[in-house]
Design a protein around this motif. Structure first.
Motif, PDB file in Angstrom:
ATOM      1  N   VAL A  78      -4.896   8.211  -2.632  1.00 11.49           N
ATOM      2  CA  VAL A  78      -5.488   8.734  -1.455  1.00 11.49           C
ATOM      3  C   VAL A  78      -6.424   7.517  -0.976  1.00 11.49           C
ATOM      4  CG1 VAL A  78      -5.283  11.241  -1.776  1.00 11.49           C
ATOM      5  CG2 VAL A  78      -7.437  10.157  -2.936  1.00 11.49           C
ATOM      6  N   GLY A  79      -6.655   6.443  -1.346  1.00  8.90           N
ATOM      7  CA  GLY A  79      -6.964   5.385  -0.733  1.00  8.90           C
ATOM      8  C   GLY A  79      -6.441   5.157   0.473  1.00  8.90           C
ATOM      9  N   HIS A  80      -7.415   4.357   1.392  1.00 12.10           N
ATOM     10  CA  HIS A  80      -6.829   4.127   2.714  1.00 12.10           C
ATOM     11  C   HIS A  80      -5.444   3.506   2.856  1.00 12.10           C
ATOM     12  CE1 HIS A  80      -7.373   3.961   7.035  1.00 12.10           C
ATOM     13  NE2 HIS A  80      -7.020   2.870   7.140  1.00 12.10           N
ATOM     14  N   PHE A  81      -5.144   2.385   2.091  1.00 14.02           N
ATOM     15  CA  PHE A  81      -4.070   1.353   2.238  1.00 14.02           C
ATOM     16  C   PHE A  81      -2.937   1.645   1.020  1.00 14.02           C
ATOM     17  CE2 PHE A  81      -7.086  -1.270   4.775  1.00 14.02           C
ATOM     18  CZ  PHE A  81      -6.399  -1.078   6.162  1.00 14.02           C
ATOM     19  N   ASP A  82      -2.028   1.521   1.356  1.00 12.85           N
ATOM     20  CA  ASP A  82      -0.815   1.445   0.282  1.00 12.85           C
ATOM     21  C   ASP A  82      -0.779   0.320  -0.567  1.00 12.85           C
ATOM     22  OD1 ASP A  82       0.257  -0.117   2.255  1.00 12.85           O
ATOM     23  OD2 ASP A  82       2.187   0.600   1.864  1.00 12.85           O
ATOM     24  N   VAL A  83      -1.811  -0.068  -1.178  1.00 11.30           N
ATOM     25  CA  VAL A  83      -1.875  -1.332  -2.200  1.00 11.30           C
ATOM     26  C   VAL A  83      -2.510  -0.932  -3.807  1.00 11.30           C
ATOM     27  CG1 VAL A  83      -2.352  -2.901  -0.225  1.00 11.30           C
ATOM     28  CG2 VAL A  83      -4.387  -2.054  -1.292  1.00 11.30           C
ATOM     29  N   GLU A  84      -2.854   0.505  -3.855  1.00 12.63           N
ATOM     30  CA  GLU A  84      -3.508   0.841  -5.065  1.00 12.63           C
ATOM     31  C   GLU A  84      -2.310   0.742  -6.051  1.00 12.63           C
ATOM     32  OE1 GLU A  84      -6.671   3.483  -4.991  1.00 12.63           O
ATOM     33  OE2 GLU A  84      -7.065   3.169  -2.875  1.00 12.63           O
ATOM     34  N   ILE A  85      -1.126   1.400  -5.748  1.00 13.88           N
ATOM     35  CA  ILE A  85      -0.119   1.436  -6.955  1.00 13.88           C
ATOM     36  C   ILE A  85       1.095   0.471  -6.236  1.00 13.88           C
ATOM     37  CG2 ILE A  85       1.803   3.234  -7.522  1.00 13.88           C
ATOM     38  CD1 ILE A  85      -0.121   5.327  -6.280  1.00 13.88           C
ATOM     39  N   ASP A  86       1.716  -0.252  -7.315  1.00 11.31           N
ATOM     40  CA  ASP A  86       2.771  -0.936  -7.236  1.00 11.31           C
ATOM     41  C   ASP A  86       4.188  -0.406  -6.946  1.00 11.31           C
ATOM     42  OD1 ASP A  86       4.524  -3.208  -7.057  1.00 11.31           O
ATOM     43  OD2 ASP A  86       3.725  -4.059  -8.987  1.00 11.31           O
ATOM     44  N   ALA A  87       4.178   0.283  -5.759  1.00 11.25           N
ATOM     45  CA  ALA A  87       5.273   1.101  -5.200  1.00 11.25           C
ATOM     46  C   ALA A  87       6.204   0.066  -5.163  1.00 11.25           C
ATOM     47  CB  ALA A  87       5.040   1.962  -4.064  1.00 11.25           C
ATOM     48  N   LYS A  88       6.155  -1.011  -4.589  1.00 13.51           N
ATOM     49  CA  LYS A  88       7.364  -1.799  -4.474  1.00 13.51           C
ATOM     50  C   LYS A  88       8.093  -2.185  -5.830  1.00 13.51           C
ATOM     51  CE  LYS A  88       8.358  -6.826  -2.661  1.00 13.51           C
ATOM     52  NZ  LYS A  88       7.669  -7.769  -2.092  1.00 13.51           N
ATOM     53  N   PHE A  89       7.297  -2.406  -6.881  1.00  9.78           N
ATOM     54  CA  PHE A  89       7.978  -2.534  -8.190  1.00  9.78           C
ATOM     55  C   PHE A  89       8.701  -1.249  -8.646  1.00  9.78           C
ATOM     56  CE2 PHE A  89       7.663  -1.663 -12.712  1.00  9.78           C
ATOM     57  CZ  PHE A  89       8.236  -2.477 -13.078  1.00  9.78           C
ATOM     58  N   LEU A  90       7.962  -0.105  -8.751  1.00 11.24           N
ATOM     59  CA  LEU A  90       8.713   1.040  -9.023  1.00 11.24           C
ATOM     60  C   LEU A  90       9.791   1.392  -8.192  1.00 11.24           C
ATOM     61  CD1 LEU A  90       8.542   3.745 -10.819  1.00 11.24           C
ATOM     62  CD2 LEU A  90       7.037   4.625  -8.640  1.00 11.24           C
ATOM     63  N   LEU A  91       9.833   1.377  -6.806  1.00 12.34           N
ATOM     64  CA  LEU A  91      11.234   1.602  -5.928  1.00 12.34           C
ATOM     65  C   LEU A  91      12.328   0.410  -6.332  1.00 12.34           C
ATOM     66  CD1 LEU A  91       9.331   2.407  -2.639  1.00 12.34           C
ATOM     67  CD2 LEU A  91      10.554   4.086  -4.400  1.00 12.34           C
ATOM     68  N   SER A  92      11.745  -0.613  -6.437  1.00 14.09           N
ATOM     69  CA  SER A  92      13.145  -1.815  -6.661  1.00 14.09           C
ATOM     70  C   SER A  92      13.403  -1.921  -7.966  1.00 14.09           C
ATOM     71  CB  SER A  92      12.360  -3.066  -6.570  1.00 14.09           C
ATOM     72  OG  SER A  92      11.325  -3.457  -7.482  1.00 14.09           O
ATOM     73  N   ARG A  93      12.605  -1.159  -9.057  1.00 19.04           N
ATOM     74  CA  ARG A  93      13.395  -0.910 -10.467  1.00 19.04           C
ATOM     75  C   ARG A  93      14.067   0.262 -10.597  1.00 19.04           C
ATOM     76  NH1 ARG A  93      11.671  -4.229 -14.627  1.00 19.04           N
ATOM     77  NH2 ARG A  93      12.668  -2.988 -16.037  1.00 19.04           N
TER      78      ARG A  93
END
Length: 411
Positions: free
Chosen positions: A291-306
């Motif tokens: 719920v922070g302003h930008f989507d940088v707090e969770i490594d969603a890129k890693f999660l979605l790519s793996r």
């Protein structure tokens, strides 16, 4: 001139606007007292904010006070298309639609700045940073700006430190009648709302890991605790960590919390809070969101790519990791309380947006005397908003007597 998804949605947007307006009387009454004088006549105001029904009330008020209002959404995923259509129908130039790409989101900001606004009203700092660092807009004659979020204020503080600010910016986020209510009560309620809509799972008995114990984190922790959750707080600030401990919550590093949490909520405004190593340690079935302003707090890129990913519910992706472990990602790691729900309730936004309106008027009157730096909201505005809320709630408070005033100012 506007670019929205569907103008036919305007009637639904009007209904949403009317509902919010009926619960934001301290804002509309303040604007109503100034309608005749039109203090914003001749000015163009550029807004980059979450396109919700509550925001529409502020934008309509600004137009009623004489301003030309141009607006875009403050996030690629949070625009309510019926609200955008309603604003367009009211003569507010609007560049906003839901589910934008990053390039579309930035294009909308470009369009707002192309109207050469003299005052910017920002939610996160994207519009102001573009006005400062994009060479296409270096000739803009901005007299001042206001900022709605902690994230935006932090960005301007860094710019001020490097002597890069070109005009004064009032940190509306720092007003007590904004931070202590919008950030805490608004975020607390809207976060629970967003997670419930996304996952529809019970909070009671679950272990909820909340990252950050600022005003946002406190609000989220209070609401999760009230729902019967076992709450763990992660922090980097020793004072805030101690406060969370004294408030009765477990405090530990994310390395430990990742192994035991059922639901994760990041509220820090910092990058890389939940990283690859944490995601790999999480239990099967863990729900992760921000719920922070930008989507940088969770490594969603890693999660979605793996993982093998599918949309399991609106705003909830099921990510199946190698080996079969499932992790559920809320709103793709973007601000869940606005993407998965409707955002903050109108009563708290009335306080935030009353501060916004009064600060816009303050800039109009005082900008020539203000230096290019970040300013706190003047205390008289903060107090005025608090008194308006108390008056609307039919609450009376004491005043200092002459004897008390004399005592207060005596050594």
């Amino acid at each position: 001139m506007s670019k929205i998804k569907d103008a036919c949605l305007a009637d639904g947007g009007y209904i949403s606007y009317s509902w919010a307006k009926s619960h934001m009387k301290i804002l509309t009454e303040s604007a109503g007292r100034l309608k005749k004088s039109k203090p914003l006549r001749g000015l163009t105001l550029g807004f980059c904010m979450q396109m919700t029904k509550e925001t529409s009330v502020l934008l309509v008020c600004a137009k009623e006070l004489g301003a030309k209002v141009v607006a875009c959404g403050g996030n690629p995923l949070t625009t309510h298309d019926d609200v955008a259509a309603f604003l367009d129908s009211r003569g507010i130039i609007t560049y906003a639609w839901s589910d934008q790409s990053k390039s579309e989101y930035e294009w909308c900001q470009d369009q707002v700045l192309s109207h050469k606004p003299q005052i910017l009203v920002d939610d996160g700092g994207d519009l102001n940073t573009k006005a400062h660092f994009d060479n296409r807009f270096k000739t803009l004659k901005v007299i001042g700006a206001t900022e709605e979020t902690t994230t935006g204020v932090n960005r301007y503080a860094a710019m001020q430190h490097k002597v890069q600010l070109r005009y004064p910016i009032i940190a509306v986020n720092n007003a007590k009648t904004k931070m202590m209510f919008d950030n805490r009560y608004g975020t607390g309620q809207s976060t629970i709302d967003g997670y419930l809509r996304a996952m529809n799972l019970i909070f009671a008995s679950k272990t909820v890991v909340v990252s950050g114990y600022g005003w946002l984190g406190r609000g989220v922790v209070q609401r999760c605790s009230g729902m019967g959750s076992k709450v763990i707080v992660t922090e980097i600030d020793p004072i805030k960590a101690l406060e969370a401990h004294m408030d009765g919550f477990d405090v530990m590093p994310m390395d430990r919390a990742a192994k035991v949490g059922d639901i994760f909520i990041t509220c820090t405004g910092m990058t890389s809070v939940i990283r690859k190593e944490h995601l790999l340690q999480m239990k099967d079935g863990a729900v992760v969101g921000n719920v922070g302003h930008f989507d940088v707090e969770i490594d969603a890129k890693f999660l979605l790519s793996r993982s093998t990913t599918r949309k399991i519910r609106p705003n909830l992706d099921e990510c199946v990791m190698p080996g079969g472990k499932k992790i559920y990602l809320v709103s793709k790691g973007r601000v869940a309380n606005l993407v998965a729900s409707e955002g903050h309730p109108p009563e708290v936004m009335a306080m935030s947006f009353s501060n916004q309106l009064h600060c816009i008027l303050y800039l109009v009157k005082h900008h020539k005397k203000m230096k290019p730096r970040v300013y706190d909201v003047p205390k008289e505005i903060d107090d005025h908003v608090a008194l308006d809320v108390l008056h609307a709630s039919r609450i009376k408070i004491d005043k200092l007597t002459k004897r008390q005033t004399k005592y207060l100012h005596s050594w």
